[in-house]
Design an enzyme around this catalytic site. Structure first.
Site, PDB file in Angstrom:
ATOM      1  N   ASN A 149     -53.035-105.945 -23.630  1.00  0.00           N
ATOM      2  CA  ASN A 149     -53.104-105.121 -22.418  1.00  0.00           C
ATOM      3  C   ASN A 149     -52.707-103.674 -22.674  1.00  0.00           C
ATOM      4  OD1 ASN A 149     -50.400-105.570 -22.661  1.00  0.00           O
ATOM      5  ND2 ASN A 149     -50.073-106.304 -20.579  1.00  0.00           N
ATOM      6  N   HIS A 180     -47.157-100.993 -23.122  1.00  0.00           N
ATOM      7  CA  HIS A 180     -45.923-101.567 -22.581  1.00  0.00           C
ATOM      8  C   HIS A 180     -45.122-100.441 -21.947  1.00  0.00           C
ATOM      9  CE1 HIS A 180     -42.107-103.725 -22.282  1.00  0.00           C
ATOM     10  NE2 HIS A 180     -41.558-102.592 -22.709  1.00  0.00           N
ATOM     11  N   TYR A 213     -38.688-108.436 -27.022  1.00  0.00           N
ATOM     12  CA  TYR A 213     -39.267-109.383 -26.070  1.00  0.00           C
ATOM     13  C   TYR A 213     -38.357-110.599 -25.831  1.00  0.00           C
ATOM     14  CZ  TYR A 213     -43.822-107.021 -25.788  1.00  0.00           C
ATOM     15  OH  TYR A 213     -44.836-106.135 -25.526  1.00  0.00           O
ATOM     16  N   LYS A 227     -49.783-100.350 -27.582  1.00  0.00           N
ATOM     17  CA  LYS A 227     -49.764-101.568 -28.398  1.00  0.00           C
ATOM     18  C   LYS A 227     -50.840-101.504 -29.488  1.00  0.00           C
ATOM     19  CE  LYS A 227     -47.958-104.452 -24.636  1.00  0.00           C
ATOM     20  NZ  LYS A 227     -48.077-105.762 -23.954  1.00  0.00           N
ATOM     21  N   GLU A 244     -34.438-100.505 -24.368  1.00  0.00           N
ATOM     22  CA  GLU A 244     -35.617-100.358 -25.235  1.00  0.00           C
ATOM     23  C   GLU A 244     -35.591 -99.026 -25.993  1.00  0.00           C
ATOM     24  OE1 GLU A 244     -38.773-101.191 -22.439  1.00  0.00           O
ATOM     25  OE2 GLU A 244     -38.298-103.332 -22.417  1.00  0.00           O
TER      26      GLU A 244
HETATM   27  P1  CMP Z   1     -45.514-106.335 -21.655  1.00  0.00           P
HETATM   28  O1  CMP Z   1     -45.384-105.397 -20.519  1.00  0.00           O
HETATM   29  O2  CMP Z   1     -45.523-105.768 -23.026  1.00  0.00           O
HETATM   30  O3  CMP Z   1     -44.344-107.414 -21.552  1.00  0.00           O
HETATM   31  C1  CMP Z   1     -44.484-108.755 -21.890  1.00  0.00           C
HETATM   32  C2  CMP Z   1     -45.857-109.081 -22.330  1.00  0.00           C
HETATM   33  O4  CMP Z   1     -46.179-110.446 -22.379  1.00  0.00           O
HETATM   34  C3  CMP Z   1     -46.857-108.527 -21.341  1.00  0.00           C
HETATM   35  O5  CMP Z   1     -46.884-107.137 -21.454  1.00  0.00           O
HETATM   36  C4  CMP Z   1     -48.123-109.242 -21.728  1.00  0.00           C
HETATM   37  O6  CMP Z   1     -48.884-108.514 -22.684  1.00  0.00           O
HETATM   38  C5  CMP Z   1     -47.585-110.510 -22.376  1.00  0.00           C
HETATM   39  N1  CMP Z   1     -48.003-111.709 -21.646  1.00  0.00           N
HETATM   40  C6  CMP Z   1     -47.702-112.029 -20.379  1.00  0.00           C
HETATM   41  N2  CMP Z   1     -48.273-113.210 -20.066  1.00  0.00           N
HETATM   42  C7  CMP Z   1     -48.946-113.631 -21.180  1.00  0.00           C
HETATM   43  C8  CMP Z   1     -49.737-114.757 -21.479  1.00  0.00           C
HETATM   44  N3  CMP Z   1     -49.942-115.713 -20.568  1.00  0.00           N
HETATM   45  N4  CMP Z   1     -50.268-114.854 -22.716  1.00  0.00           N
HETATM   46  C9  CMP Z   1     -50.050-113.899 -23.638  1.00  0.00           C
HETATM   47  N5  CMP Z   1     -49.298-112.786 -23.407  1.00  0.00           N
HETATM   48  C10 CMP Z   1     -48.764-112.659 -22.186  1.00  0.00           C
END
Ligand code: CMP
Length: 143
Positions: A112, A115, A49, A9, A126
């Site tokens: 985080n 993905h 998403y 990311k 995807e």
């Molecule tokens: P990802 O695996 O990319 O898939 C969905 C994403 O939503 C997840 O990683 C997180 O980065 C994001 N996400 C989940 N919960 C929250 C939250 N409460 N606030 C912001 N982002 C979120």
């Protein structure tokens, strides 16, 4: 052979973690079959998403993933979908084990680092969205 979609990311790219992340999957024994550094258009982010559309953080999620370049990858190997998820660690870094990518490098659930597809269906969807059947290379890595 199973394939998965993984993406460093914008926070991971900005923090120079592409090499570290690629290295972990290479050393594990998985095979890189596609990769590109790209800026995600808003429409693609919203589609990728789509399952989170009703969540309160959807706007934030789309804004973040389009805020800078990402490194999109396709990896191949036995059980690569589940194993990559284990190597990534829990979505929320407060729960991700030390030693995992998020456990080592991420501090917030929004930023985080990485993905990864969560099922064979997601992986197919995807990979299709990001690579559109192009840019994947078939080769024998043990040759
Ligand atoms: P990802 O695996 O990319 O898939 C969905 C994403 O939503 C997840 O990683 C997180 O980065 C994001 N996400 C989940 N919960 C929250 C939250 N409460 N606030 C912001 N982002 C979120």
């Amino acid at each position: 052979m199973e394939k998965t979609f993984l993406m460093v990311k914008p926070d991971g790219v900005q923090r120079n973690l592409i090499g570290e992340i690629v290295s972990r999957f290479e050393k594990k024994g998985f095979q890189l079959v596609g990769a590109k550094l790209m800026q995600i258009p808003t429409e693609l982010a919203e589609e990728h998403y789509g399952e989170h559309k009703e969540r309160p953080f959807f706007g934030e999620l789309v804004d973040f993933i389009t805020s800078g370049p990402v490194f999109a990858m396709v990896w191949q190997g036995d059980n690569v979908i589940a194993t990559a998820r284990q190597m990534m660690g829990a979505t929320n870094p407060k729960d991700s084990a030390p030693g995992t990518i998020r456990g080592e490098y991420a501090a917030t659930v929004g930023k985080n680092i990485i993905h990864g597809s969560d099922s064979p269906e997601s992986a197919e969807r995807e990979i299709g969205l990001f690579f559109k059947g192009e840019g994947l290379v078939e080769y024998n890595k043990d040759a």
